[in-house]
Structure formats: C-alpha cells, structure tokens
Design a protein around this motif. Structure first.
Motif, PDB file in Angstrom:
ATOM      1  N   GLU A 294     -17.306   9.566  19.054  1.00 14.54           N
ATOM      2  CA  GLU A 294     -18.603  10.230  19.201  1.00 14.54           C
ATOM      3  C   GLU A 294     -19.421  10.133  17.916  1.00 14.54           C
ATOM      4  O   GLU A 294     -20.622   9.851  17.939  1.00 14.54           O
ATOM      5  N   LYS A 295     -18.756  10.350  16.788  1.00 13.79           N
ATOM      6  CA  LYS A 295     -19.467  10.264  15.510  1.00 13.79           C
ATOM      7  C   LYS A 295     -19.893   8.828  15.227  1.00 13.79           C
ATOM      8  O   LYS A 295     -20.953   8.591  14.624  1.00 13.79           O
TER       9      LYS A 295
ATOM     10  N   GLU B 238     -23.095   8.383  17.076  1.00 14.79           N
ATOM     11  CA  GLU B 238     -24.184   9.106  16.416  1.00 14.79           C
ATOM     12  C   GLU B 238     -24.617   8.403  15.132  1.00 14.79           C
ATOM     13  O   GLU B 238     -25.819   8.276  14.855  1.00 14.79           O
ATOM     14  N   ASP B 239     -23.650   7.948  14.339  1.00 16.74           N
ATOM     15  CA  ASP B 239     -23.996   7.274  13.084  1.00 16.74           C
ATOM     16  C   ASP B 239     -24.738   5.968  13.351  1.00 16.74           C
ATOM     17  O   ASP B 239     -25.684   5.619  12.627  1.00 16.74           O
TER      18      ASP B 239
ATOM     19  N   ALA C  55     -28.273   6.793  14.463  1.00 18.60           N
ATOM     20  CA  ALA C  55     -29.046   7.264  13.316  1.00 18.60           C
ATOM     21  C   ALA C  55     -29.436   6.110  12.399  1.00 18.60           C
ATOM     22  O   ALA C  55     -30.537   6.101  11.832  1.00 18.60           O
TER      23      ALA C  55
ATOM     24  N   HIS D 189     -33.993  18.180   8.606  1.00 27.15           N
ATOM     25  CA  HIS D 189     -33.459  18.094   9.960  1.00 27.15           C
ATOM     26  C   HIS D 189     -32.308  19.080  10.108  1.00 27.15           C
ATOM     27  O   HIS D 189     -31.715  19.526   9.120  1.00 27.15           O
ATOM     28  N   GLN D 190     -32.022  19.420  11.326  1.00 26.88           N
ATOM     29  CA  GLN D 190     -30.953  20.364  11.625  1.00 26.88           C
ATOM     30  C   GLN D 190     -30.214  19.891  12.867  1.00 26.88           C
ATOM     31  O   GLN D 190     -30.835  19.557  13.882  1.00 26.88           O
ATOM     32  N   SER D 191     -28.909  19.836  12.779  1.00 25.98           N
ATOM     33  CA  SER D 191     -28.091  19.423  13.917  1.00 25.98           C
ATOM     34  C   SER D 191     -27.744  20.637  14.773  1.00 25.98           C
ATOM     35  O   SER D 191     -27.471  21.719  14.251  1.00 25.98           O
ATOM     36  N   LEU D 192     -27.771  20.446  16.075  1.00 27.38           N
ATOM     37  CA  LEU D 192     -27.435  21.503  17.020  1.00 27.38           C
ATOM     38  C   LEU D 192     -26.300  21.032  17.918  1.00 27.38           C
ATOM     39  O   LEU D 192     -26.210  19.848  18.253  1.00 27.38           O
ATOM     40  N   ARG D 193     -25.457  21.970  18.276  1.00 28.87           N
ATOM     41  CA  ARG D 193     -24.399  21.654  19.230  1.00 28.87           C
ATOM     42  C   ARG D 193     -25.000  21.568  20.630  1.00 28.87           C
ATOM     43  O   ARG D 193     -25.718  22.466  21.074  1.00 28.87           O
TER      44      ARG D 193
END
Length: 259
Positions: free
Chosen positions: A69-70, A73-74, A77, A218-222
């Motif tokens: 998953e990461k 995302e990476d 991004a 920026h802010q990450s949200l679950r």
C-alpha cells in the motif's frame, strides 16, 4: 484504480486505440501557442504512439513486499513532482502489477486537467469499457446507495389552511424570500461598488504578490476515519473532505487574524 486481476496490456492498448483515440480528439491532441499577441494555447491533433503513454515502472521489490500500500502511495506521490511531456498528449496510464490488500493490481491514470475533471473522466472510462463476459455490453455498475437521512426525505404536505402550523409554514417561506432578496441586493452591490475587506488570502493592494514566505502544508487522513464520518452523517466522502478543508481554513484565518 484497483483491479481484481492484472491488466492484459495488448488488449488494453487496442481498446485505447479504438475507444479513446478514435472517439475523443483531446486524447490525440496537444496544446500549442497560437502565436497571437495574447499567446493563448490551442488544441492541435497529432500522431499518438500508445506505447509512449503506457508505463510499467520498476519498483523496489523489497519495499513492495514489505508494504505494498505504501509503495502505491509513494509512487503516486512521486508522479505529482514530475512534469508532463507537452510534446505529446497529456495523459498516461501507469500499471503497478503487484497485489495489495484490496486489489490484485493497480492502474494509475495521470492526465492534465484540461482534458477533463474527475467525474467526467470516470464516466468516460466506464463508457469506454466493456464486459469480459460480453464484449458488446457495458460493464455492470453496482446500484447506488440508498439515502435515508432527513435531508433526503420528501417534503411533507403543507398543514391545513389558516392553522397555526400553516401560518408557521407560510412564514418560513416569507423569511426565505426576504433573505434571498437581501442576498441578491448585496451581490449586486458587491459587483457594482462594494469591495471585500483585505485578508491574508488576498493580494497586496498594488496587485503584486505578497512578500511573506509561503509554505505548502499537507495532512494525511485515514480513509477509515473518513468513511466512518461519512456513514455517521449519511453523506458522501466529498462532503466530509470539503467540510474538513473549510473548517481548517476557518480556524487558520481566525487564529492568524485574531478575530
């Protein structure tokens, strides 16, 4: 986009050529400057090599195995930091052929906003897809969720004539009409002569840019938290994100302006 199986690239490329490139000119066009005084860009059709727009990246296998998953995302991004090649149409398909917790493979569509926005592109992709069981049929879509909140209920019938409930119901429409009229007058006055007061979000009076240092925050949200709020409030995920952003900007403004 998470998929239940890896993508058959030859079939996918053939579908791109027969559906997107043939039916939608923007996918086979580039933007060039028209050479006029204003220097506005215009669309010019060009020859498209589909292979230039199909990307299968080579990722670190150890990072993918440890946290797929990461890794997704990476990679997504990292795409936001890379400029698009304006010598060819501004769209790309990236295929991440490894399993995550929710999909067997992942497809990332990267395209310029001048081609379309999120909903129009999703609609376009669905209209360009076909069922694997019947290539002549569109894929089946899940039924839309049923909305059961109070805002989705049908308006009740007006109460009996000249009762107290009827007068209250009638008065609510009078108040609504009055506020609507006031808003229209204020809007017209703002267009003609009123001006909004200067804030930290507006430009400096001389029309130039402010000299204050700016930062991108920026802010990450679950995603599970967003889904929980969506379920409790019986709204959409977009409503939740817009509300969070609006609240954050309001808190920032009042904290900085001390008002």
């Amino acid at each position: 986009m998470g998929l239940s199986m890896p993508v058959n690239l030859p079939v996918f490329c053939a579908g791109i050529e027969t559906e997107l490139l043939t039916r939608f000119p923007r996918f086979r066009s580039i933007q060039v400057m028209d050479g006029s005084k204003d220097g506005k860009p215009r669309w010019v059709q060009t020859v498209v090599n589909v292979d230039d727009h199909i990307i299968v990246p080579r990722l670190d296998l150890a990072a993918v195995d440890s946290d797929p998953e990461k890794a997704v995302e990476d990679y997504v991004a990292s795409l936001s930091l890379l400029p698009m090649d304006r010598r060819r149409p501004l769209w790309e398909f990236h295929f991440l052929d490894f399993r995550t917790s929710e999909a067997a493979s992942t497809t990332v569509l990267r395209l310029h906003h001048s081609i379309g926005d999120g909903m129009s592109i999703m609609t376009l992709l669905m209209a360009s897809s076909r069922s694997t069981a019947d290539p002549a049929r569109l894929p089946a879509m899940p039924p839309p969720p049923k909305r059961t909140g109070a805002i989705y209920q049908r308006c009740p019938q007006p109460p009996r004539l000249w009762s107290s409930d009827y007068l209250a119901w009638l008065w609510s429409y009078v108040v609504l009409a009055w506020h609507t009229l006031v808003d229209i007058v204020l809007l017209a006055a703002t267009v003609l002569f009123l001006r909004d007061p200067g804030t930290m979000f507006t430009l400096v009076p001389d029309g130039g840019q402010s000299r204050r240092r700016k930062r991108l925050v920026h802010q990450s949200l679950r995603l599970d938290d967003v889904k929980l709020i969506k379920t409790v409030l019986n709204c959409t995920m977009n409503d939740v994100l817009v509300g969070v952003t609006s609240a954050a900007l309001s808190r920032y403004y009042f904290r900085k302006s001390c008002k």
